[in-house]
Design an enzyme around this catalytic site. Structure first.
Site, mmCIF file in Angstrom:
data_model
loop_
_atom_site.group_PDB
_atom_site.id
_atom_site.type_symbol
_atom_site.label_atom_id
_atom_site.label_comp_id
_atom_site.label_asym_id
_atom_site.label_seq_id
_atom_site.Cartn_x
_atom_site.Cartn_y
_atom_site.Cartn_z
ATOM 1 N N THR A 229 2.738 -7.905 3.030
ATOM 2 C CA THR A 229 2.317 -7.604 4.269
ATOM 3 C C THR A 229 2.740 -6.598 4.672
ATOM 4 O O THR A 229 1.918 -6.112 5.915
ATOM 5 C CB THR A 229 1.159 -8.787 4.803
ATOM 6 O OG1 THR A 229 2.753 -9.246 5.098
ATOM 7 C CG2 THR A 229 1.258 -9.714 3.555
ATOM 8 N N SER A 230 3.746 -6.030 4.268
ATOM 9 C CA SER A 230 4.450 -4.845 5.197
ATOM 10 C C SER A 230 3.667 -3.397 5.238
ATOM 11 O O SER A 230 2.476 -2.706 5.768
ATOM 12 C CB SER A 230 5.671 -5.262 5.160
ATOM 13 O OG SER A 230 5.904 -4.463 6.781
ATOM 14 N N ARG A 231 4.445 -2.477 4.307
ATOM 15 C CA ARG A 231 4.061 -1.366 4.131
ATOM 16 C C ARG A 231 4.797 -1.076 2.412
ATOM 17 O O ARG A 231 5.944 -1.582 2.144
ATOM 18 C CB ARG A 231 5.153 -0.332 4.475
ATOM 19 C CG ARG A 231 4.656 -0.289 5.958
ATOM 20 C CD ARG A 231 3.113 0.895 6.238
ATOM 21 N NE ARG A 231 2.845 1.086 7.313
ATOM 22 C CZ ARG A 231 1.526 0.221 8.056
ATOM 23 N NH1 ARG A 231 1.310 -1.042 7.418
ATOM 24 N NH2 ARG A 231 1.670 0.532 9.223
ATOM 25 N N ASP A 255 -0.374 -6.841 -0.249
ATOM 26 C CA ASP A 255 -1.249 -5.797 0.631
ATOM 27 C C ASP A 255 -1.366 -5.354 1.161
ATOM 28 O O ASP A 255 -1.990 -4.436 1.886
ATOM 29 C CB ASP A 255 -1.577 -7.320 2.368
ATOM 30 C CG ASP A 255 -2.245 -6.552 3.293
ATOM 31 O OD1 ASP A 255 -4.361 -7.079 1.866
ATOM 32 O OD2 ASP A 255 -2.306 -5.885 3.845
ATOM 33 N N GLU A 260 -0.940 3.489 -2.058
ATOM 34 C CA GLU A 260 -1.564 3.237 -1.827
ATOM 35 C C GLU A 260 -3.097 4.440 -1.167
ATOM 36 O O GLU A 260 -4.592 4.338 -1.200
ATOM 37 C CB GLU A 260 -1.605 1.781 -0.461
ATOM 38 C CG GLU A 260 -1.630 2.176 0.462
ATOM 39 C CD GLU A 260 -0.971 1.370 1.648
ATOM 40 O OE1 GLU A 260 -1.150 0.268 1.079
ATOM 41 O OE2 GLU A 260 -1.916 1.384 2.813
ATOM 42 N N HIS A 292 -4.244 -3.400 1.735
ATOM 43 C CA HIS A 292 -4.089 -3.784 3.016
ATOM 44 C C HIS A 292 -5.327 -4.119 4.158
ATOM 45 O O HIS A 292 -5.366 -3.849 5.043
ATOM 46 C CB HIS A 292 -4.062 -1.872 3.348
ATOM 47 C CG HIS A 292 -3.247 -1.957 4.401
ATOM 48 N ND1 HIS A 292 -1.969 -1.047 4.759
ATOM 49 C CD2 HIS A 292 -2.534 -2.449 5.633
ATOM 50 C CE1 HIS A 292 -1.685 -0.647 5.462
ATOM 51 N NE2 HIS A 292 -1.762 -1.673 6.348
ATOM 52 N N GLN A 293 -5.523 -5.389 4.011
ATOM 53 C CA GLN A 293 -6.967 -6.037 4.569
ATOM 54 C C GLN A 293 -5.955 -6.936 5.621
ATOM 55 O O GLN A 293 -6.525 -7.951 6.210
ATOM 56 C CB GLN A 293 -8.126 -5.882 4.341
ATOM 57 C CG GLN A 293 -7.688 -7.582 3.405
ATOM 58 C CD GLN A 293 -8.965 -8.654 2.820
ATOM 59 O OE1 GLN A 293 -9.593 -8.472 1.415
ATOM 60 N NE2 GLN A 293 -8.821 -9.761 2.957
ATOM 61 N N ALA A 294 -4.938 -7.408 5.899
ATOM 62 C CA ALA A 294 -4.088 -8.001 6.384
ATOM 63 C C ALA A 294 -4.466 -8.496 7.893
ATOM 64 O O ALA A 294 -5.075 -9.476 8.306
ATOM 65 C CB ALA A 294 -2.040 -8.770 6.251
HETATM 66 P P1 NAI Z 1 8.309 -6.091 14.963
HETATM 67 O O1 NAI Z 1 8.485 -5.164 15.559
HETATM 68 O O2 NAI Z 1 7.585 -6.733 15.596
HETATM 69 O O3 NAI Z 1 9.020 -6.419 14.390
HETATM 70 C C1 NAI Z 1 10.223 -6.548 12.557
HETATM 71 C C2 NAI Z 1 11.463 -6.681 12.875
HETATM 72 O O4 NAI Z 1 11.435 -6.005 11.280
HETATM 73 C C3 NAI Z 1 12.387 -6.957 14.050
HETATM 74 O O5 NAI Z 1 12.557 -8.338 13.911
HETATM 75 C C4 NAI Z 1 13.013 -5.801 13.562
HETATM 76 O O6 NAI Z 1 14.881 -6.142 13.459
HETATM 77 C C5 NAI Z 1 12.776 -6.010 11.860
HETATM 78 N N1 NAI Z 1 13.864 -4.734 11.238
HETATM 79 C C6 NAI Z 1 13.898 -3.503 11.321
HETATM 80 N N2 NAI Z 1 15.119 -2.965 10.646
HETATM 81 C C7 NAI Z 1 15.016 -3.674 9.918
HETATM 82 C C8 NAI Z 1 15.718 -3.409 8.561
HETATM 83 N N3 NAI Z 1 16.578 -2.219 8.153
HETATM 84 N N4 NAI Z 1 16.093 -4.801 7.604
HETATM 85 C C9 NAI Z 1 15.371 -6.223 8.437
HETATM 86 N N5 NAI Z 1 14.618 -6.171 8.950
HETATM 87 C C10 NAI Z 1 14.251 -4.763 10.346
HETATM 88 O O7 NAI Z 1 6.360 -5.776 13.958
HETATM 89 P P2 NAI Z 1 5.761 -7.207 13.929
HETATM 90 O O8 NAI Z 1 4.456 -6.321 14.465
HETATM 91 O O9 NAI Z 1 5.738 -8.220 13.474
HETATM 92 O O10 NAI Z 1 5.121 -6.092 12.030
HETATM 93 C C11 NAI Z 1 5.770 -6.261 11.005
HETATM 94 C C12 NAI Z 1 5.464 -5.408 9.719
HETATM 95 O O11 NAI Z 1 3.997 -5.298 9.389
HETATM 96 C C13 NAI Z 1 5.782 -3.638 10.902
HETATM 97 O O12 NAI Z 1 6.417 -2.524 10.799
HETATM 98 C C14 NAI Z 1 3.777 -2.838 9.165
HETATM 99 O O13 NAI Z 1 4.752 -2.272 8.695
HETATM 100 C C15 NAI Z 1 3.701 -4.121 8.503
HETATM 101 N N6 NAI Z 1 1.721 -4.809 9.546
HETATM 102 C C16 NAI Z 1 0.959 -4.824 8.225
HETATM 103 C C17 NAI Z 1 -0.075 -5.081 8.831
HETATM 104 C C18 NAI Z 1 -1.079 -5.273 7.570
HETATM 105 O O14 NAI Z 1 -2.371 -5.368 7.851
HETATM 106 N N7 NAI Z 1 -1.205 -5.430 6.285
HETATM 107 C C19 NAI Z 1 -0.886 -5.000 10.222
HETATM 108 C C20 NAI Z 1 0.506 -5.206 11.054
HETATM 109 C C21 NAI Z 1 1.382 -4.679 10.491
#
Ligand code: NAI
Length: 338
Positions: A229-231, A255, A260, A292-294
């Site tokens: 659900t990330s990228r 997601d 995409e 991408h609806q999470a």
């Molecule tokens: P956050 O910044 O709070 O957490 C990201 C975590 O990843 C941090 O703990 C960081 O230390 C860690 N990290 C950084 N580089 C890393 C690496 N090389 N290997 C492992 N871990 C690493 O971000 P949050 O808010 O938790 O969001 C995470 C991801 O979720 C975002 O980057 C975004 O891509 C995705 N996202 C997806 C959405 C969706 O609708 N599907 C909506 C919002 C965010």
């Protein structure tokens, strides 16, 4: 102030109109995505409001700068689609919404997992056709299974709490592990080899691109369930497809998808999809794809609009914002203070 709002959807408007009106910011909504061909739509605007699949490459940013655009207000957390170095060069300020509802995304990840392993997507279609057979519907208990969480930030930690509620064992990997926590951190290799379920919650960077690839899939348990659900580009989709075909990967809950941009958020139901990998993945009984609806909950939409408007106000009025992204000496700094 006037902002060109790209990739606008009907669900964006109520909250942005509401919070924008409170601060005298007018959003001009465009359904088209921002790219080199559409950047001119920002003519006479103070800024642009962009989303995950808008293109903010150096050339697009250069065009925006020549139009006098001063702010790129991202209405999302991720900023991998923005050339921050170019923004710095052209003097355009960039703000984002680092957190709006970690619950929305973490709960969606669990919804995908449950749907997949309990075959809810199959049951829904079957019973609508009055087919009450249970053949092929056997799932497995989550209780007692090991989940490997990659990235223990805001969303990853909420997902961990949810998994613990199900009685799952949690192991995690993070480049910057949280301090003072009871999370069991392991190496990425150990996580891949021990986890029954892997859920990705780290950002997309040069380092994490294709974190899941043909080699790392080989390290995983046979039948592993992968949730993203990330990228999209965290996973090499071609390798995922091969992993599914060889039964090494038991199920995938996606997601997000690497390519995409050309498809997600739009209706292609009357068209022939040109992306063979996406089409093949969607055809698999053990793959669930959402578009991408999470993030898409009422709470998140409100928080996104409110924070975006406040980010703009802080830059315009106070020349400083905690949600600003700054490229400095090869590093990305978060937040300006005055
Ligand atoms: P956050 O910044 O709070 O957490 C990201 C975590 O990843 C941090 O703990 C960081 O230390 C860690 N990290 C950084 N580089 C890393 C690496 N090389 N290997 C492992 N871990 C690493 O971000 P949050 O808010 O938790 O969001 C995470 C991801 O979720 C975002 O980057 C975004 O891509 C995705 N996202 C997806 C959405 C969706 O609708 N599907 C909506 C919002 C965010």
């Amino acid at each position: 102030m006037k902002f060109a709002f790209f990739d606008a959807k009907a669900y964006d408007k109520p909250s942005f109109d509401k919070y924008g009106a409170e601060e005298d910011i007018r959003f001009k909504y465009y359904e088209t995505k921002l790219n080199e061909d559409t950047a001119d739509l920002a003519y006479a605007c103070d800024g642009v409001c962009a989303f995950v699949n808008d293109t903010l490459s150096a050339s697009v940013i250069g065009k925006l700068a020549s139009l006098g655009v001063g702010i790129i207000a991202l209405r999302c957390a991720g900023y991998n689609n923005v050339d921050l170095r170019a923004a710095e060069t052209y003097g355009i300020r960039v703000v984002h919404v680092p957190a709006y509802s970690p619950y929305a995304v973490a709960e969606h990840a669990m919804a995908l997992l449950l749907t997949s392993i309990r075959r809810i997507h199959k049951a829904y279609i079957r019973t609508r056709d009055f087919n009450f057979s249970l053949s092929g519907m056997t799932g497995f208990d989550l209780h007692g299974k090991t989940v490997g969480v990659v990235g223990t930030g805001r969303i990853g930690r909420v997902f961990i709490d949810i998994c613990r509620g199900f009685g799952m064992k949690v192991i995690a990997y993070d480049k910057f592990p949280a301090q003072n926590t009871d999370i069991e951190y392991v190496s990425l290799e150990e996580l891949f080899s021990r986890a029954d379920i892997i859920s990705l919650h780290c950002p997309l960077t040069d380092e994490t691109r294709h974190l899941i690839n043909c080699d790392t899939i080989k390290l995983m348990k046979k039948g592993v369930v992968i949730i993203n659900t990330s990228r999209g580009a965290l996973i090499d989709a071609e390798c995922l497809l091969e992993g599914i075909k060889s039964r090494q990967v038991g199920a995938a809950c996606l997601d997000v998808y690497e390519e995409e941009t050309d498809f997600f958020f739009e209706d292609f139901s009357g068209h022939i999809i040109s992306d063979d990998i996406l089409a093949r993945l969607i055809s698999m009984p053990n793959v669930i794809v959402t578009s991408h609806q999470a993030f898409l909950t009422e709470e998140a939409l409100n928080n996104i609009a409110e924070t975006t408007v406040q980010n703009i106000v802080q830059i315009m009025r106070y020349d400083a914002c905690p949600n600003e992204l700054i490229f400095s000496d090869g590093e990305i700094l978060h937040g300006t203070q005055k």
